[in-house]
Design a protein around this motif. Structure first.
Motif, PDB file in Angstrom:
ATOM      1  N   GLY A   1       0.833  -1.195   0.000  1.00  0.00           N
ATOM      2  CA  GLY A   1       0.000   0.000   0.000  1.00  0.00           C
ATOM      3  C   GLY A   1       0.869   1.247   0.000  1.00  0.00           C
ATOM      4  N   PRO A   2       0.346   2.393  -0.388  1.00  0.00           N
ATOM      5  CA  PRO A   2       1.124   3.632  -0.414  1.00  0.00           C
ATOM      6  C   PRO A   2       1.370   4.164   0.998  1.00  0.00           C
ATOM      7  CG  PRO A   2      -1.151   4.087  -1.003  1.00  0.00           C
ATOM      8  CD  PRO A   2      -1.033   2.598  -0.875  1.00  0.00           C
ATOM      9  N   LEU A   3       2.420   4.943   1.117  1.00  0.00           N
ATOM     10  CA  LEU A   3       2.783   5.540   2.406  1.00  0.00           C
ATOM     11  C   LEU A   3       3.429   6.888   2.123  1.00  0.00           C
ATOM     12  CD1 LEU A   3       3.099   5.299   5.515  1.00  0.00           C
ATOM     13  CD2 LEU A   3       5.315   4.185   5.095  1.00  0.00           C
ATOM     14  N   ALA A   4       2.836   7.955   2.662  1.00  0.00           N
ATOM     15  CA  ALA A   4       3.319   9.312   2.374  1.00  0.00           C
ATOM     16  C   ALA A   4       3.829   9.987   3.636  1.00  0.00           C
ATOM     17  CB  ALA A   4       2.199  10.143   1.754  1.00  0.00           C
ATOM     18  N   PHE A   5       4.719  10.956   3.426  1.00  0.00           N
ATOM     19  CA  PHE A   5       5.293  11.751   4.516  1.00  0.00           C
ATOM     20  C   PHE A   5       5.118  13.242   4.187  1.00  0.00           C
ATOM     21  CE2 PHE A   5       7.362   7.711   4.671  1.00  0.00           C
ATOM     22  CZ  PHE A   5       7.674   7.470   6.002  1.00  0.00           C
ATOM     23  N   ILE A   6       4.731  14.019   5.183  1.00  0.00           N
ATOM     24  CA  ILE A   6       4.668  15.476   5.042  1.00  0.00           C
ATOM     25  C   ILE A   6       5.536  16.097   6.128  1.00  0.00           C
ATOM     26  CG2 ILE A   6       3.216  17.535   5.089  1.00  0.00           C
ATOM     27  CD1 ILE A   6       0.863  15.816   4.250  1.00  0.00           C
ATOM     28  N   LEU A   7       6.538  16.855   5.717  1.00  0.00           N
ATOM     29  CA  LEU A   7       7.383  17.572   6.660  1.00  0.00           C
ATOM     30  C   LEU A   7       7.033  19.057   6.555  1.00  0.00           C
ATOM     31  CD1 LEU A   7       9.668  17.125   8.720  1.00  0.00           C
ATOM     32  CD2 LEU A   7      11.303  17.630   6.897  1.00  0.00           C
ATOM     33  N   ALA A   8       6.664  19.656   7.669  1.00  0.00           N
ATOM     34  CA  ALA A   8       6.199  21.046   7.669  1.00  0.00           C
ATOM     35  C   ALA A   8       7.031  21.891   8.627  1.00  0.00           C
ATOM     36  CB  ALA A   8       4.730  21.106   8.067  1.00  0.00           C
ATOM     37  N   ASP A   9       7.179  23.164   8.282  1.00  0.00           N
ATOM     38  CA  ASP A   9       7.983  24.077   9.091  1.00  0.00           C
ATOM     39  C   ASP A   9       7.269  25.426   9.180  1.00  0.00           C
ATOM     40  OD1 ASP A   9      10.960  24.533  10.188  1.00  0.00           O
ATOM     41  OD2 ASP A   9      10.337  26.322   9.085  1.00  0.00           O
ATOM     42  N   ILE A  10       7.212  25.998  10.390  1.00  0.00           N
ATOM     43  CA  ILE A  10       6.578  27.311  10.577  1.00  0.00           C
ATOM     44  C   ILE A  10       7.487  28.385   9.983  1.00  0.00           C
ATOM     45  CG2 ILE A  10       5.723  28.985  12.262  1.00  0.00           C
ATOM     46  CD1 ILE A  10       5.155  26.661  14.140  1.00  0.00           C
ATOM     47  N   ASP A  11       6.920  29.224   9.145  1.00  0.00           N
ATOM     48  CA  ASP A  11       7.706  30.271   8.486  1.00  0.00           C
ATOM     49  C   ASP A  11       8.079  31.377   9.476  1.00  0.00           C
ATOM     50  OD1 ASP A  11       7.430  28.929   6.063  1.00  0.00           O
ATOM     51  OD2 ASP A  11       5.545  29.969   5.589  1.00  0.00           O
ATOM     52  N   HIS A  12       9.320  31.827   9.400  1.00  0.00           N
ATOM     53  CA  HIS A  12       9.814  32.972  10.182  1.00  0.00           C
ATOM     54  C   HIS A  12       9.579  32.790  11.684  1.00  0.00           C
ATOM     55  CE1 HIS A  12      10.344  35.016   6.369  1.00  0.00           C
ATOM     56  NE2 HIS A  12       9.064  34.855   6.077  1.00  0.00           N
ATOM     57  N   PHE A  13       9.741  31.562  12.163  1.00  0.00           N
ATOM     58  CA  PHE A  13       9.473  31.308  13.584  1.00  0.00           C
ATOM     59  C   PHE A  13      10.474  32.040  14.482  1.00  0.00           C
ATOM     60  CE2 PHE A  13       9.710  28.702  17.485  1.00  0.00           C
ATOM     61  CZ  PHE A  13       8.373  28.778  17.876  1.00  0.00           C
ATOM     62  N   LYS A  14      11.710  32.139  14.046  1.00  0.00           N
ATOM     63  CA  LYS A  14      12.712  32.857  14.837  1.00  0.00           C
ATOM     64  C   LYS A  14      12.327  34.325  15.014  1.00  0.00           C
ATOM     65  CE  LYS A  14      17.692  33.722  15.166  1.00  0.00           C
ATOM     66  NZ  LYS A  14      17.517  35.171  15.458  1.00  0.00           N
ATOM     67  N   SER A  15      11.741  34.903  13.966  1.00  0.00           N
ATOM     68  CA  SER A  15      11.309  36.296  14.060  1.00  0.00           C
ATOM     69  C   SER A  15      10.182  36.457  15.083  1.00  0.00           C
ATOM     70  CB  SER A  15      10.842  36.795  12.691  1.00  0.00           C
ATOM     71  OG  SER A  15      11.892  36.742  11.750  1.00  0.00           O
TER      72      SER A  15
END
Length: 348
Positions: free
Chosen positions: A216-230
């Motif tokens: 069966g298929p298996l997907a990955f999503i990697l997400a990052d908050i934009d400008h979090f350091k700011s």
């Protein structure tokens, strides 16, 4: 933090148990006081009156948080009542069995004095052995019939058995609750309440094995908050924590029920999507992006706007788990470079 949480919960449960002991035992001794007076065991009736007063005092001490004094009074009552009851109506009455109930209470009790428990347990053993040696053959003050003594003995054996069963159940609940809390702490991120990196990797390893078996298929999503350091620099780390919590809740609500979400590290999140091909993962990632973009995180009278960039990949053939995660990271980096707040998928 884990140790403090476990100690606090155990302590709360223990003192809750002491409340029940003081209330139930006091009421029981009121009943015994009348019973022994009717049986003609006036000495033991007076002993039960003293027990009622001690348990009432210990209950008041617990209310005023004089916990050590309350426990001392309860121990004094149990030991003193066993000694006086056996002396008053004889060894065959079985009141010495109640000393055994003190053992599990001492074992699960909370104290800051390390030597307290072993000293009290040794003292209790010596008292019991001393009673057996000295009082077994002494004539009682109040002579009851053999039938009455036999009934009392069986009653005391039954009550002792039930009390030990109840205390064992209390201990089992404490252990089960502590194990559950430790398991949650070991598998979740304390700030966002999402899975942590290690627990998601374990799930991913399992899903890879399952995929190889069922293809069966298996997907990955990697997400990052934009400008979090700011955000941290402008509003402070407390604001950053508020943003992380809000984003985590949004990701959890907008993902599929079968997906697993983890705080991957810092402001990064990884979503594992079993039985999802790349087009499905892209669709879900876009929905997540829109939901996060609509977020308005209130903080100290202002509103913080948030956006995220997403990288999507799928598992291929017999590769290890790290391979699709690395490709999702590469896609995420491309999205960051090309303007952020978008979904980028790995090339076919």
């Amino acid at each position: 933090m884990k140790d403090k949480l476990g100690k606090r919960n155990t302590s709360t449960a223990f003192w809750g148990l002491m409340y029940k002991v003081a209330a139930v035992a006091g009421a029981t001794h009121v009943m015994f006081m009348g019973l022994f007076y009717e049986l003609g065991a006036h000495t033991l009736a007076k002993v039960n009156l003293g027990s009622v007063l001690l348990f009432a005092t210990s209950y008041v001490c617990l209310k005023k948080r004089l916990n050590l004094l309350a426990v001392a009074l309860i121990l004094l009552e149990v030991i003193g009542h066993a000694l006086l009851a056996v002396r008053a109506i004889g060894w065959d009455s079985g009141f010495h069995y109640y000393l055994l109930v003190v053992v599990p209470v001492l074992v699960i009790s909370k104290t800051r004095i390390p030597a307290f428990k072993p000293i009290m347990l040794v003292a209790l053993l010596l008292i019991y052995l001393g009673m057996d040696k000295v009082m077994r053959d002494l004539p009682p003050y109040d002579v009851l019939t053999a039938q009455t003594l036999s009934g009392l003995r069986y009653f005391n054996i039954t009550v002792t058995f039930l009390l030990l069963t109840y205390l064992s159940g209390i201990y089992l609940r404490l252990v089960t609750k502590a194990e559950k809390e430790l398991r949650v702490l070991a598998t979740t991120d304390p700030l966002t309440q999402l899975l942590n990196r290690r627990s998601l990797m374990e799930i991913a390893e399992y899903e890879v094995v399952r995929r190889k078996r069922h293809e069966g298929p298996l997907a990955f999503i990697l997400a990052d908050i934009d400008h979090f350091k700011s955000i941290n620099d402008q509003y402070g780390h407390a604001a950053g924590d508020a943003v992380l919590k809000a984003v985590s809740q949004t990701l959890r609500q907008a993902s599929r029920e079968q997906d697993s979400i983890a705080r991957w590290g810092g402001e990064e999140f990884l979503i594992l999507m079993p039985d999802a091909a790349k087009d499905m993962a892209i669709k879900v990632a876009e929905r997540l992006r829109q939901q996060v973009q609509a977020l308005e995180v209130p903080f100290n009278g202002t509103v913080i706007q948030v956006s995220m960039t997403f990288g999507v990949s799928t598992h291929r053939h017999d590769e290890v788990v790290d391979a699709p995660i690395n490709r999702a990271d590469t896609a995420l980096y491309q999205g960051k470079v090309s303007g952020r707040n978008q979904v980028v998928a790995e090339p076919d």
